[in-house]
Scaffold this active site. Structure first.
Site, PDB file in Angstrom:
ATOM      1  N   LYS A 275       0.633  -1.217   0.164  1.00 18.28           N
ATOM      2  CA  LYS A 275       0.353   0.231  -0.262  1.00 18.28           C
ATOM      3  C   LYS A 275       1.254   0.956  -0.068  1.00 18.28           C
ATOM      4  CE  LYS A 275      -3.507   2.709   2.775  1.00 18.28           C
ATOM      5  NZ  LYS A 275      -4.066   2.687   4.413  1.00 18.28           N
ATOM      6  N   ASP A 280      -2.300  10.083   4.332  1.00 21.02           N
ATOM      7  CA  ASP A 280      -4.163   8.950   4.534  1.00 21.02           C
ATOM      8  C   ASP A 280      -4.944  10.587   5.477  1.00 21.02           C
ATOM      9  OD1 ASP A 280      -6.266   8.384   4.694  1.00 21.02           O
ATOM     10  OD2 ASP A 280      -5.482   6.851   5.583  1.00 21.02           O
ATOM     11  N   LYS A 287      -9.575  12.339   9.083  1.00 26.34           N
ATOM     12  CA  LYS A 287     -10.124  11.678  10.078  1.00 26.34           C
ATOM     13  C   LYS A 287      -9.576  13.024  11.002  1.00 26.34           C
ATOM     14  CE  LYS A 287      -6.688   8.563   8.914  1.00 26.34           C
ATOM     15  NZ  LYS A 287      -7.412   6.980   9.519  1.00 26.34           N
ATOM     16  N   ASP A 298       1.095   5.821   5.894  1.00 21.07           N
ATOM     17  CA  ASP A 298       0.494   5.124   4.887  1.00 21.07           C
ATOM     18  C   ASP A 298       0.961   4.750   3.564  1.00 21.07           C
ATOM     19  OD1 ASP A 298      -1.510   4.046   5.406  1.00 21.07           O
ATOM     20  OD2 ASP A 298      -2.803   5.010   5.137  1.00 21.07           O
ATOM     21  N   ASP A 357     -12.076   6.812   3.958  1.00 22.01           N
ATOM     22  CA  ASP A 357     -10.619   6.738   4.956  1.00 22.01           C
ATOM     23  C   ASP A 357     -10.343   4.971   4.894  1.00 22.01           C
ATOM     24  OD1 ASP A 357      -9.273   7.232   6.391  1.00 22.01           O
ATOM     25  OD2 ASP A 357     -10.504   7.534   8.660  1.00 22.01           O
ATOM     26  N   GLU A 359      -9.277   3.614   2.229  1.00 23.22           N
ATOM     27  CA  GLU A 359      -9.057   4.010   0.931  1.00 23.22           C
ATOM     28  C   GLU A 359      -8.155   2.531   0.077  1.00 23.22           C
ATOM     29  OE1 GLU A 359      -7.712   4.916   3.404  1.00 23.22           O
ATOM     30  OE2 GLU A 359      -5.321   5.113   2.901  1.00 23.22           O
ATOM     31  N   ARG A 361      -7.660  -0.444   1.212  1.00 24.54           N
ATOM     32  CA  ARG A 361      -8.226  -1.864   0.265  1.00 24.54           C
ATOM     33  C   ARG A 361      -8.532  -1.568  -0.707  1.00 24.54           C
ATOM     34  NH1 ARG A 361     -12.628  -2.710   5.314  1.00 24.54           N
ATOM     35  NH2 ARG A 361     -11.553  -1.321   6.296  1.00 24.54           N
TER      36      ARG A 361
HETATM   37  N1  BES Z   1      -4.477   4.533   7.188  1.00 22.31           N
HETATM   38  C1  BES Z   1      -5.343   3.897   7.717  1.00 22.31           C
HETATM   39  C2  BES Z   1      -5.069   2.869   8.701  1.00 22.31           C
HETATM   40  C3  BES Z   1      -3.962   3.246  10.435  1.00 22.31           C
HETATM   41  C4  BES Z   1      -4.123   3.554  11.485  1.00 22.31           C
HETATM   42  C5  BES Z   1      -2.482   2.924   9.821  1.00 22.31           C
HETATM   43  C6  BES Z   1      -3.764   3.562  11.795  1.00 22.31           C
HETATM   44  C7  BES Z   1      -1.785   3.420  11.082  1.00 22.31           C
HETATM   45  C8  BES Z   1      -2.233   4.091  12.018  1.00 22.31           C
HETATM   46  C9  BES Z   1      -6.392   3.626   7.381  1.00 22.31           C
HETATM   47  O1  BES Z   1      -6.744   3.507   5.889  1.00 22.31           O
HETATM   48  C10 BES Z   1      -8.200   3.596   7.722  1.00 22.31           C
HETATM   49  O2  BES Z   1      -8.150   5.020   7.415  1.00 22.31           O
HETATM   50  N2  BES Z   1      -8.791   2.888   8.174  1.00 22.31           N
HETATM   51  C11 BES Z   1      -9.878   2.525   9.196  1.00 22.31           C
HETATM   52  C12 BES Z   1     -10.506   2.184   7.801  1.00 22.31           C
HETATM   53  C13 BES Z   1     -12.020   2.131   8.688  1.00 22.31           C
HETATM   54  C14 BES Z   1     -12.805   3.650   8.256  1.00 22.31           C
HETATM   55  C15 BES Z   1     -12.989   1.223   8.184  1.00 22.31           C
HETATM   56  C16 BES Z   1      -9.872   2.687  10.303  1.00 22.31           C
HETATM   57  O3  BES Z   1      -8.763   1.198  10.234  1.00 22.31           O
HETATM   58  O4  BES Z   1      -9.959   3.505  10.570  1.00 22.31           O
HETATM   59 ZN    ZN Z   2      -4.534   4.652   4.739  1.00 21.25          ZN
HETATM   60 MN    MN Z   3      -7.379   5.693   5.802  1.00 20.76          MN
END
Ligand code: BES
Ligand code: ZN
Ligand code: MN
Length: 514
Positions: A275, A280, A287, A298, A357, A359, A361
């Site tokens: 990825k 992000d 966020k 990220d 968010d 994104e 996947r």
């Molecule tokens: N990049 C984030 C995940 C992340 C969180 C990486 C903390 C490093 C540290 C990912 O894109 C994300 O935002 N995931 C969301 C998914 C949710 C919206 C289903 C998450 O984990 O909150």
């Molecule tokens: Zn992310």
């Molecule tokens: Mn995200």
């Protein structure tokens, strides 16, 4: 750059700022340490007796020395209980020693490498993992002494950093195998450090185009091929999911393809997919501000992919390996995708974007579809995919999920040796059902009550991996460290590079069972 050299010398006559000797947890000095102690009139024995030093893991004791020793200092470092020594504990103890010496402003540090039949305890632990003492020391030393400081004014402290690591052996016949192991350790450490530096770069430097440039740089010295697809190529390939994420950003996306042709022609490759979200924000599903700066990391999966390919090429692993990095920013803007929008992925499957968010996947969906073009032996993707993995495993392990248990187990075993722990999570049919779309084929998040955020993200990816042996490593908790660890400074860790390189070596040796 720190210089590494090997010397065949006696410990007493070796001249250095600091001679490091490891000791397991004992009541008395043993082995080489005991031998040296008789020359030092029993001072070390006294330290053990008074419990000033007991050999506990990462315990250190620095001593000034005098004649007959020519080393200025002796640094004792503990490895913990003799029958519990592992390659990773040795790597940690090395890192602890190296940093300790650096703090004490010693600039040359020498490690005694025991003869193969010495220090039996240490060797049993290592023998199990088939790791070489020398390689482990070189890794621990170089990884612990790495600093990302290109944005700092030249500081005085830079002058007093360690310049040289010397490996001492008293056995001449061991020198050539030590050369080999040391060079291997150096190549691995170099790849990890390059990966960390990429991750540490802020997003105003590390854009998708910057990642692409770095990939070209990584490819060059080793004759790898590097191709970068632009937005127009992505349109032609109908990568609607990746393009959907990129739409909100002024920075153009990139799809990086690195190929190492180390195997025989037409032998199916192992494909690594990382990825590459260079920042992000969450997009329209923005966020909260706290710690958002960390979202420059990220693209860790992408950086690890590039780092692994460069290590594999440097080590000339006789295997065909492909690295794919879909790279984009995730930004909110008048052009950005909105919750409820439907994207058509390269696979033809449609996706309801219920949360912008989620994104990672989306961009991985198209990359996994692209990976199938290679008819790969296996696909391994790495992604800082979910905050939920931190809830599940904290920062101690990455989650491994997939469609092939043997592959997951092999990866997990590699991680035990390299000190990059993986822990399995299942993907059950219920999880796959949870990401079925209401009006499209899939949705990018499951309904709130479902829970298991890391698993549903994995279930989403699974539908794009096809029938190839596939594993997904969720490295959101392990890519970034908020504290200094023995050989990992605070910040980017480079987690995954050594693990995957070890795995690729094993596939090349045909010792994989999947
Ligand atoms: N990049 C984030 C995940 C992340 C969180 C990486 C903390 C490093 C540290 C990912 O894109 C994300 O935002 N995931 C969301 C998914 C949710 C919206 C289903 C998450 O984990 O909150
Ligand atoms: Zn992310
Ligand atoms: Mn995200």
């Amino acid at each position: 750059m720190i210089k590494t050299s090997i010397k065949n010398e006696r410990l007493l006559t070796h001249k250095t700022d600091c001679l490091v000797l490891f000791s397991t947890e004992e009541k008395n000095p043993s082995g080489k340490l005991a031998e040296l102690d008789t020359k030092l009139k029993g001072i070390i024995k006294l330290l053990f007796k008074n419990k000033r030093f007991e050999g506990k893991l990462n315990q250190t004791l620095l001593l000034n020395t005098t004649k007959p020793m020519r080393a200025d200092h002796l640094l004792l470092v503990g490895l913990g209980k003799g029958n519990e020594v592992t390659a990773d504990k040795l790597r940690q103890a090395t890192g602890t020693a190296a940093k300790y010496a650096e703090k004490a402003k010693l600039t040359t540090i020498s490690f005694y490498i025991p003869a193969d039949n010495d220090a039996k305890d240490i060797h049993t632990g290592l023998a199990k993992s088939n790791e070489s003492f020398t390689q482990t020391i070189v890794e621990g030393g170089l990884l612990s002494l790495h600093h990302f400081d290109e944005y700092k004014q030249p500081a005085k402290e830079k002058l007093s950093r360690i310049k040289q690591i010397v490996l001492i052996t008293t056995v001449k016949s061991q020198v050539s195998s030590m050369r080999f192991s040391s060079s291997k350790g150096q190549k691995l450490a170099k790849a990890v450090v390059a990966t960390r530096d990429l991750v540490s770069q802020p997003s105003n430097t590390a854009t998708p185009s910057y990642l692409a440039e770095k990939a070209q740089e990584f490819a060059k010295p080793f004759g790898m091929t590097c191709k970068v697809l632009k937005a127009s190529d992505m349109k032609r390939l109908e990568m609607g999911a990746l393009l959907g994420v990129a739409k909100g950003s002024e920075e153009p996306p990139a799809f990086i393809i690195l190929e190492h042709h180390g195997g025989i022609k037409n032998d199916p490759p192992v494909v690594i997919v990382g990825k590459g979200i260079t920042f992000d924000t969450g997009g329209i599903s923005l966020k909260p501000p706290a710690n958002m700066d960390e979202m420059k990391m990220d693209m860790s999966g992408g950086a690890v992919t590039l780092g692994t390919l460069s290590a594999a090429a440097a080590l000339k692993i006789p295997l065909n390996i492909v690295g794919l990095v879909p790279a984009s920013e995730n930004m909110p803007s008048g052009n950005a995708i909105k919750p409820g929008d439907i994207l058509k992925s390269m696979s033809g499957k449609t996706i309801e974007v219920l949360n912008t968010d989620a994104e990672g996947r989306l961009i991985l969906a198209d990359a996994l579809t692209y990976a199938a073009r290679y008819k790969p032996k296996a696909i391994i993707n790495l992604a800082t995919l979910t905050g939920a993995v931190i809830v599940a495993l904290g920062h101690q392990a990455a989650a491994v999920l997939g469609n092939n248990d043997e592959l997951a187990t092999s990866l997990q075993e590699c991680g035990e040796v390299t000190g990059e722990r993986l822990w399995p999570l299942p993907i059950w049919p219920e999880h796959e059902k949870a990401v079925k779309g209401d009006i499209a084929d899939l949705k990018n998040i499951a309904s709130p009550g479902i829970g298991a955020g890391t698993i549903t993200a994995g279930a989403f990816l699974k539908s794009f991996a096809g029938d190839f042996p596939w594993c997904h490593l969720d490295i959101a908790g392990t890519s970034w460290s908020s504290e200094d660890k023995p050989y990992t400074p605070k910040g980017a860790t480079g987690f995954g590079v050594r693990l995957l390189t070890r795995f690729l070596e094993q596939v090349a040796k045909n010792t994989q069972s999947y």
